[in-house]
Design a protein around this motif. Structure first.
Motif, PDB file in Angstrom:
ATOM      1  N   SER A 339       0.838  -1.207   0.000  1.00 53.75           N
ATOM      2  CA  SER A 339       0.000   0.000   0.000  1.00 53.75           C
ATOM      3  C   SER A 339       0.869   1.252   0.000  1.00 53.75           C
ATOM      4  O   SER A 339       0.566   2.229  -0.687  1.00 53.75           O
ATOM      5  CB  SER A 339      -0.924   0.008   1.218  1.00 53.75           C
ATOM      6  OG  SER A 339      -1.738  -1.138   1.258  1.00 53.75           O
ATOM      7  N   LEU A 340       1.958   1.224   0.769  1.00 48.65           N
ATOM      8  CA  LEU A 340       2.876   2.356   0.816  1.00 48.65           C
ATOM      9  C   LEU A 340       3.503   2.602  -0.549  1.00 48.65           C
ATOM     10  O   LEU A 340       3.609   3.744  -1.019  1.00 48.65           O
ATOM     11  CB  LEU A 340       3.962   2.106   1.859  1.00 48.65           C
ATOM     12  CG  LEU A 340       4.981   3.224   2.070  1.00 48.65           C
ATOM     13  CD1 LEU A 340       4.299   4.468   2.601  1.00 48.65           C
ATOM     14  CD2 LEU A 340       6.078   2.775   3.037  1.00 48.65           C
ATOM     15  N   LEU A 341       3.909   1.519  -1.221  1.00 47.74           N
ATOM     16  CA  LEU A 341       4.477   1.654  -2.562  1.00 47.74           C
ATOM     17  C   LEU A 341       3.456   2.217  -3.540  1.00 47.74           C
ATOM     18  O   LEU A 341       3.773   3.054  -4.384  1.00 47.74           O
ATOM     19  CB  LEU A 341       4.973   0.291  -3.058  1.00 47.74           C
ATOM     20  CG  LEU A 341       6.217  -0.273  -2.393  1.00 47.74           C
ATOM     21  CD1 LEU A 341       6.512  -1.672  -2.914  1.00 47.74           C
ATOM     22  CD2 LEU A 341       7.412   0.626  -2.626  1.00 47.74           C
ATOM     23  N   ILE A 343       0.768   4.083  -2.878  1.00 50.74           N
ATOM     24  CA  ILE A 343       0.432   5.477  -2.572  1.00 50.74           C
ATOM     25  C   ILE A 343       1.531   6.414  -3.066  1.00 50.74           C
ATOM     26  O   ILE A 343       1.257   7.475  -3.627  1.00 50.74           O
ATOM     27  CB  ILE A 343       0.197   5.650  -1.060  1.00 50.74           C
ATOM     28  CG1 ILE A 343      -1.091   4.922  -0.647  1.00 50.74           C
ATOM     29  CG2 ILE A 343       0.106   7.122  -0.691  1.00 50.74           C
ATOM     30  CD1 ILE A 343      -1.315   4.886   0.843  1.00 50.74           C
ATOM     31  N   THR A 344       2.789   6.028  -2.883  1.00 53.51           N
ATOM     32  CA  THR A 344       3.889   6.891  -3.319  1.00 53.51           C
ATOM     33  C   THR A 344       4.051   6.890  -4.833  1.00 53.51           C
ATOM     34  O   THR A 344       4.809   7.700  -5.371  1.00 53.51           O
ATOM     35  CB  THR A 344       5.213   6.449  -2.678  1.00 53.51           C
ATOM     36  OG1 THR A 344       5.423   5.046  -2.914  1.00 53.51           O
ATOM     37  CG2 THR A 344       5.203   6.709  -1.192  1.00 53.51           C
ATOM     38  N   SER A 345       3.340   6.002  -5.524  1.00 55.24           N
ATOM     39  CA  SER A 345       3.376   6.002  -6.985  1.00 55.24           C
ATOM     40  C   SER A 345       2.375   6.974  -7.578  1.00 55.24           C
ATOM     41  O   SER A 345       2.451   7.287  -8.773  1.00 55.24           O
ATOM     42  CB  SER A 345       3.093   4.589  -7.518  1.00 55.24           C
ATOM     43  OG  SER A 345       4.092   3.692  -7.117  1.00 55.24           O
ATOM     44  N   LEU A 346       1.413   7.450  -6.763  1.00 58.86           N
ATOM     45  CA  LEU A 346       0.439   8.416  -7.252  1.00 58.86           C
ATOM     46  C   LEU A 346       1.132   9.748  -7.523  1.00 58.86           C
ATOM     47  O   LEU A 346       1.976  10.189  -6.742  1.00 58.86           O
ATOM     48  CB  LEU A 346      -0.682   8.607  -6.234  1.00 58.86           C
ATOM     49  CG  LEU A 346      -1.505   7.357  -5.901  1.00 58.86           C
ATOM     50  CD1 LEU A 346      -2.515   7.665  -4.807  1.00 58.86           C
ATOM     51  CD2 LEU A 346      -2.215   6.835  -7.140  1.00 58.86           C
ATOM     52  N   SER A 359      13.414   6.810  -3.705  1.00 55.21           N
ATOM     53  CA  SER A 359      14.266   5.621  -3.792  1.00 55.21           C
ATOM     54  C   SER A 359      14.326   4.885  -2.464  1.00 55.21           C
ATOM     55  O   SER A 359      14.359   3.649  -2.427  1.00 55.21           O
ATOM     56  CB  SER A 359      15.682   6.019  -4.234  1.00 55.21           C
ATOM     57  OG  SER A 359      15.652   6.649  -5.483  1.00 55.21           O
ATOM     58  N   PHE A 360      14.345   5.635  -1.366  1.00 51.26           N
ATOM     59  CA  PHE A 360      14.372   5.012  -0.037  1.00 51.26           C
ATOM     60  C   PHE A 360      13.113   4.175   0.195  1.00 51.26           C
ATOM     61  O   PHE A 360      13.186   3.045   0.704  1.00 51.26           O
ATOM     62  CB  PHE A 360      14.482   6.092   1.043  1.00 51.26           C
ATOM     63  CG  PHE A 360      14.326   5.575   2.448  1.00 51.26           C
ATOM     64  CD1 PHE A 360      15.343   4.854   3.076  1.00 51.26           C
ATOM     65  CD2 PHE A 360      13.151   5.781   3.150  1.00 51.26           C
ATOM     66  CE1 PHE A 360      15.194   4.374   4.361  1.00 51.26           C
ATOM     67  CE2 PHE A 360      12.972   5.310   4.436  1.00 51.26           C
ATOM     68  CZ  PHE A 360      14.012   4.609   5.045  1.00 51.26           C
ATOM     69  N   ILE A 361      11.956   4.718  -0.178  1.00 49.31           N
ATOM     70  CA  ILE A 361      10.703   3.975  -0.010  1.00 49.31           C
ATOM     71  C   ILE A 361      10.687   2.730  -0.884  1.00 49.31           C
ATOM     72  O   ILE A 361      10.269   1.657  -0.463  1.00 49.31           O
ATOM     73  CB  ILE A 361       9.500   4.882  -0.329  1.00 49.31           C
ATOM     74  CG1 ILE A 361       9.411   6.001   0.731  1.00 49.31           C
ATOM     75  CG2 ILE A 361       8.200   4.081  -0.346  1.00 49.31           C
ATOM     76  CD1 ILE A 361       8.364   7.028   0.417  1.00 49.31           C
ATOM     77  N   GLN A 362      11.197   2.872  -2.120  1.00 44.94           N
ATOM     78  CA  GLN A 362      11.265   1.714  -2.998  1.00 44.94           C
ATOM     79  C   GLN A 362      12.172   0.626  -2.398  1.00 44.94           C
ATOM     80  O   GLN A 362      11.862  -0.574  -2.498  1.00 44.94           O
ATOM     81  CB  GLN A 362      11.759   2.119  -4.386  1.00 44.94           C
ATOM     82  CG  GLN A 362      10.801   2.992  -5.167  1.00 44.94           C
ATOM     83  CD  GLN A 362       9.552   2.244  -5.594  1.00 44.94           C
ATOM     84  OE1 GLN A 362       9.629   1.104  -6.032  1.00 44.94           O
ATOM     85  NE2 GLN A 362       8.409   2.872  -5.460  1.00 44.94           N
TER      86      GLN A 362
END
Length: 362
Positions: A339-341, A343-346, A359-362
């Motif tokens: 879900s975090l990935l 959301i950050t793709s929006l 990049s850190f989240i990925q």
């Protein structure tokens, strides 16, 4: 100025008035159409409206452009903003804006506002796409229309010269152009895994043991299929990055162009990832619904009856309990990370992150 009295012309006039512009609307029937427009907008005949405005939004159909030819002398030297669209992609050989420019060579034609809906104009840019695609052969005219778009709350995007008008007019007619390949890929994977699970869980037991397990198809077989699709789709998000890195290492440079198939794959990663999250979310919902099935209740009753007949006081198995608890816990964490990935793709979220944070989240 706004030429036309349809829904788009009315919404455009409302938005322009709300943005502080003085608006004059040109209509063939001004008395009948005046009540449709805001009181602050002057509604008059087309010839009068053209005389009072320097920038004129042409909000009429392409088929009616020729009706304005009588106003050619009055329109000379003015900026005409073509906001029209077609009913089909590449319906005409030349774009509507180019056709309008050929009819009025003494005018400066700008293509714009056709990708914005009437609803977005009325409710404000915050409720729709904020981008307004603009193109023209005249830089000064483009700058003028771009400033109007900014005052109205939109983000103007310069698409270059008038030859881009055809592409701009095709934008509202395309249906999910960036999603077709990922959607077909997801459907193909779903059919493959669904067929395999159907054979394994339903057809094979029926052939070998004559057990009718067709009731498993709507929930259990689908629920077994969804995580398989999700995992494969997620792997397809990160695999092209690895292949791209290997290609750069092989050729010893990062400036060599990737093959077309790899380039297309890299461009569709976001859509593939969001579809992976969609399948994972459906799997979570299906899993929560498993105990609600009537078949599950019958199996619980059957197990309880067997336990009573065999006079067993407990069937507690510590290992199975721990395995299920850990399985559910890890599943929830995995869904949370996915879900975090997602959301950050929006775009709205990704734009607020710098490259190191993303990049850190990925």
């Amino acid at each position: 100025g706004v030429l036309g009295s349809g829904d788009f012309a009315r919404s455009l006039a409302i938005r322009l008035v709300c943005s502080g512009f003085k608006v004059v609307v040109g209509s063939r029937n001004p008395k009948r159409k005046a009540s449709l427009f805001p009181a602050a907008a002057e509604v008059t005949f087309q010839a009068e409206a053209v005389k009072k405005a320097d920038v004129i939004f042409v909000a009429i159909f392409r088929e009616h452009y020729s009706t304005l030819c009588d106003l050619a002398d009055v329109l000379a030297g003015k900026i005409l903003v073509d906001v029209s669209n077609n009913t089909e992609i590449n319906h005409h050989k030349e774009s509507n804006a180019e056709y309008l420019a050929s009819l009025f060579p003494a005018c400066t034609v700008v293509k714009g506002f056709n990708v914005v809906s009437a609803w977005t104009l009325q409710s404000g840019a915050r409720d729709g796409n904020k981008q307004v695609l603009i193109c023209s052969n005249n830089q000064e005219a483009k700058r003028t229309v771009a400033e109007i778009a900014q005052v109205m709350g939109f983000t103007p995007v310069d698409m270059g010269c008038m030859s881009s008008a055809c592409e701009i007019e095709n934008v509202p007619l395309r249906l999910l152009p960036d999603w077709k390949i990922p959607i077909f890929l997801a459907l193909g994977l779903f059919l493959c895994f669904f067929t395999y699970n159907l054979i394994r869980q339903v057809i094979h037991p029926y052939i070998r043991e004559q057990k009718n397990k067709l009731y498993k198809i709507p929930i259990e077989v689908v629920n077994t299929t969804l995580p398989c699709v999700s995992y494969v789709m997620l792997s397809l998000v990160y695999l092209p990055g690895v292949l791209a890195a290997c290609s750069q290492l092989y050729y010893g440079t990062k400036y060599r162009r990737f093959p077309d198939w790899l380039d297309q794959w890299l461009q569709h990663r976001k859509q593939i990832g969001l579809l992976s999250f969609f399948c994972a979310a459906l799997h979570a919902v299906y899993s929560l619904c498993l105990p609600m099935r009537r078949s599950h209740r019958y199996l619980l009753i059957e197990t309880a009856v067997k336990q009573a007949v065999e006079k067993k006081m407990t069937i507690w198995v510590e290992e199975e309990v721990w395995r299920m608890e850990i399985y559910i816990s890890v599943g929830i964490i995995a869904l949370g990370l996915l879900s975090l990935l997602a959301i950050t793709s929006l775009p709205s979220i990704a734009n607020s992150l710098n490259w190191r944070e993303f990049s850190f989240i990925q």
